[in-house]
Scaffold this motif. Structure first.
Motif, PDB file in Angstrom:
ATOM      1  N   ARG A 268       0.105  -3.903  -0.304  1.00  0.00           N
ATOM      2  CA  ARG A 268       1.500  -4.004  -0.740  1.00  0.00           C
ATOM      3  C   ARG A 268       1.964  -2.684  -1.354  1.00  0.00           C
ATOM      4  O   ARG A 268       3.091  -2.244  -1.118  1.00  0.00           O
ATOM      5  N   GLN A 269       1.107  -2.061  -2.138  1.00  0.00           N
ATOM      6  CA  GLN A 269       1.462  -0.763  -2.720  1.00  0.00           C
ATOM      7  C   GLN A 269       1.685   0.287  -1.642  1.00  0.00           C
ATOM      8  O   GLN A 269       2.638   1.072  -1.718  1.00  0.00           O
ATOM      9  N   PHE A 270       0.801   0.310  -0.653  1.00  0.00           N
ATOM     10  CA  PHE A 270       0.934   1.280   0.425  1.00  0.00           C
ATOM     11  C   PHE A 270       2.234   1.047   1.192  1.00  0.00           C
ATOM     12  O   PHE A 270       2.926   2.008   1.580  1.00  0.00           O
ATOM     13  N   ALA A 271       2.595  -0.221   1.395  1.00  0.00           N
ATOM     14  CA  ALA A 271       3.863  -0.540   2.054  1.00  0.00           C
ATOM     15  C   ALA A 271       5.039  -0.037   1.225  1.00  0.00           C
ATOM     16  O   ALA A 271       6.049   0.435   1.784  1.00  0.00           O
ATOM     17  N   ASP A 272       4.919  -0.108  -0.103  1.00  0.00           N
ATOM     18  CA  ASP A 272       5.988   0.391  -0.972  1.00  0.00           C
ATOM     19  C   ASP A 272       6.111   1.913  -0.886  1.00  0.00           C
ATOM     20  O   ASP A 272       7.217   2.462  -0.991  1.00  0.00           O
ATOM     21  N   VAL A 273       4.975   2.596  -0.723  1.00  0.00           N
ATOM     22  CA  VAL A 273       5.016   4.048  -0.518  1.00  0.00           C
ATOM     23  C   VAL A 273       5.822   4.360   0.745  1.00  0.00           C
ATOM     24  O   VAL A 273       6.716   5.224   0.744  1.00  0.00           O
ATOM     25  N   LEU A 274       5.510   3.658   1.838  1.00  0.00           N
ATOM     26  CA  LEU A 274       6.210   3.880   3.099  1.00  0.00           C
ATOM     27  C   LEU A 274       7.695   3.570   2.977  1.00  0.00           C
ATOM     28  O   LEU A 274       8.547   4.310   3.498  1.00  0.00           O
ATOM     29  N   LEU A 275       8.019   2.468   2.289  1.00  0.00           N
ATOM     30  CA  LEU A 275       9.423   2.077   2.132  1.00  0.00           C
ATOM     31  C   LEU A 275      10.207   3.148   1.391  1.00  0.00           C
ATOM     32  O   LEU A 275      11.301   3.543   1.816  1.00  0.00           O
ATOM     33  N   ALA A 276       9.639   3.631   0.285  1.00  0.00           N
ATOM     34  CA  ALA A 276      10.330   4.662  -0.498  1.00  0.00           C
ATOM     35  C   ALA A 276      10.482   5.943   0.319  1.00  0.00           C
ATOM     36  O   ALA A 276      11.536   6.591   0.284  1.00  0.00           O
ATOM     37  N   ALA A 277       9.438   6.318   1.061  1.00  0.00           N
ATOM     38  CA  ALA A 277       9.509   7.534   1.879  1.00  0.00           C
ATOM     39  C   ALA A 277      10.556   7.398   2.978  1.00  0.00           C
ATOM     40  O   ALA A 277      11.315   8.330   3.253  1.00  0.00           O
ATOM     41  N   ASN A 278      10.611   6.211   3.601  1.00  0.00           N
ATOM     42  CA  ASN A 278      11.599   5.983   4.665  1.00  0.00           C
ATOM     43  C   ASN A 278      13.025   6.011   4.131  1.00  0.00           C
ATOM     44  O   ASN A 278      13.963   6.307   4.877  1.00  0.00           O
ATOM     45  N   GLN A 279      13.181   5.698   2.846  1.00  0.00           N
ATOM     46  CA  GLN A 279      14.499   5.756   2.214  1.00  0.00           C
ATOM     47  C   GLN A 279      14.779   7.134   1.629  1.00  0.00           C
ATOM     48  O   GLN A 279      15.771   7.321   0.931  1.00  0.00           O
ATOM     49  N   ASN A 280      13.882   8.075   1.925  1.00  0.00           N
ATOM     50  CA  ASN A 280      14.005   9.473   1.473  1.00  0.00           C
ATOM     51  C   ASN A 280      13.971   9.599  -0.046  1.00  0.00           C
ATOM     52  O   ASN A 280      14.505  10.551  -0.608  1.00  0.00           O
ATOM     53  N   ASP A 281      13.332   8.632  -0.698  1.00  0.00           N
ATOM     54  CA  ASP A 281      13.142   8.700  -2.150  1.00  0.00           C
ATOM     55  C   ASP A 281      11.719   9.191  -2.401  1.00  0.00           C
ATOM     56  O   ASP A 281      10.818   8.426  -2.732  1.00  0.00           O
ATOM     57  N   MET A 282      11.512  10.503  -2.232  1.00  0.00           N
ATOM     58  CA  MET A 282      10.165  11.052  -2.272  1.00  0.00           C
ATOM     59  C   MET A 282       9.564  11.022  -3.675  1.00  0.00           C
ATOM     60  O   MET A 282       8.350  10.906  -3.833  1.00  0.00           O
ATOM     61  N   GLY A 283      10.417  11.104  -4.699  1.00  0.00           N
ATOM     62  CA  GLY A 283       9.902  11.006  -6.060  1.00  0.00           C
ATOM     63  C   GLY A 283       9.276   9.651  -6.313  1.00  0.00           C
ATOM     64  O   GLY A 283       8.179   9.551  -6.883  1.00  0.00           O
TER      65      GLY A 283
END
Length: 251
Positions: free
Chosen positions: A109-124
């Motif tokens: 689930r955490q890894f999926a959240d990393v991908l979600l944030a990256a896909n939304q261009n929220d790199m921070g």
């Protein structure tokens, strides 16, 4: 499914206890109702279900579909059964293998959240989540490689334990490359690295849970005292109690 049942399943509300009266329904007709309610169960929520058939096959199948994100128990009252369901994150682990299986789900689930944030261009935000994921992954690998593997076996030369050790080495290296991409702000590499790592994790977790974990569970639970010691140490380790050693082993 009644309209009342559908409304409850769609919006149970926080800290709610949802009740489903499925008396008179067969396993097959009850299954989609229970699955829909369990799938939407959030932290702090509970599900109470009444059925008049032995519920273990139903609940085991639903738990499997939901990657063990729920915990359940059943109590028989004459011809009826009462099933209590709660989020797995709020349930006590039965043993160290149960804890590891849940940690797989939590890390995924955490890894999926990393991908979600990256896909939304929220790199921070993606980097913030990844840092927590990275130490969690190393804790998990250390627990399995250096504490449980040597004690519980599985054949470190040719068996499922040897597969686990080799896959761990590859997964840690892939995660380290992802860390470097974040550190160097090389965000164009995130998608391909994450795709490779995601595939490696899925293959690894399936192999581990279906071949190695049954061996460990049998070996561990043969000695109740040792089983409790492993569970207590594993809980502390996954909460950060051995991070200094872990960071030295997996810098």
């Amino acid at each position: 499914m009644s309209n009342a049942q559908r409304d409850v399943i769609q919006d149970p509300g926080p800290n709610a206890s949802v009740s489903l009266d499925l008396l008179g329904q067969a396993d097959q007709s009850a299954r989609p109702v229970v699955f829909a309610a369990a799938q939407r169960l959030g932290l702090g929520q509970r599900l109470q279900i009444l059925v008049d058939f032995e519920p273990a096959p139903l609940m085991k199948a639903i738990a499997f579909q939901l990657r063990d994100s729920i915990s359940w128990s059943a109590t028989q009252h004459g011809p009826q059964w009462e099933i209590a369901v709660q989020p797995r994150a709020e349930a006590e682990a039965h043993d160290v293998v149960d804890l590891l299986t849940w940690d797989h789900f939590r890390l995924d689930r955490q890894f999926a959240d990393v991908l979600l944030a990256a896909n939304q261009n929220d790199m921070g935000e993606a980097e913030h989540i990844f840092k927590d994921y990275w130490i969690g992954l190393r804790r998990h690998v250390h627990l399995e490689n250096n504490i449980l593997g040597p004690a519980l076996g599985g054949d470190a030369e040719h068996g499922p334990l040897s597969h686990m050790l080799g896959e761990h080495e590859s997964i840690v290296e892939q995660a380290r490359i992802l860390e470097e991409a974040f550190n160097e702000r090389d965000y164009g590499l995130l998608a391909p690295i994450c795709a490779v790592l995601s595939g490696s994790l899925a293959k690894h977790e399936n192999r581990e849970e279906n071949t190695l974990f049954p061996i460990w569970q049998t070996a561990c639970n043969a000695d109740r005292g040792r089983a409790r010691e492993f569970l207590l140490r594993a809980k502390a380790l996954l909460a950060g109690a051995e991070d200094r050693e872990i960071c030295a082993l997996f810098p």
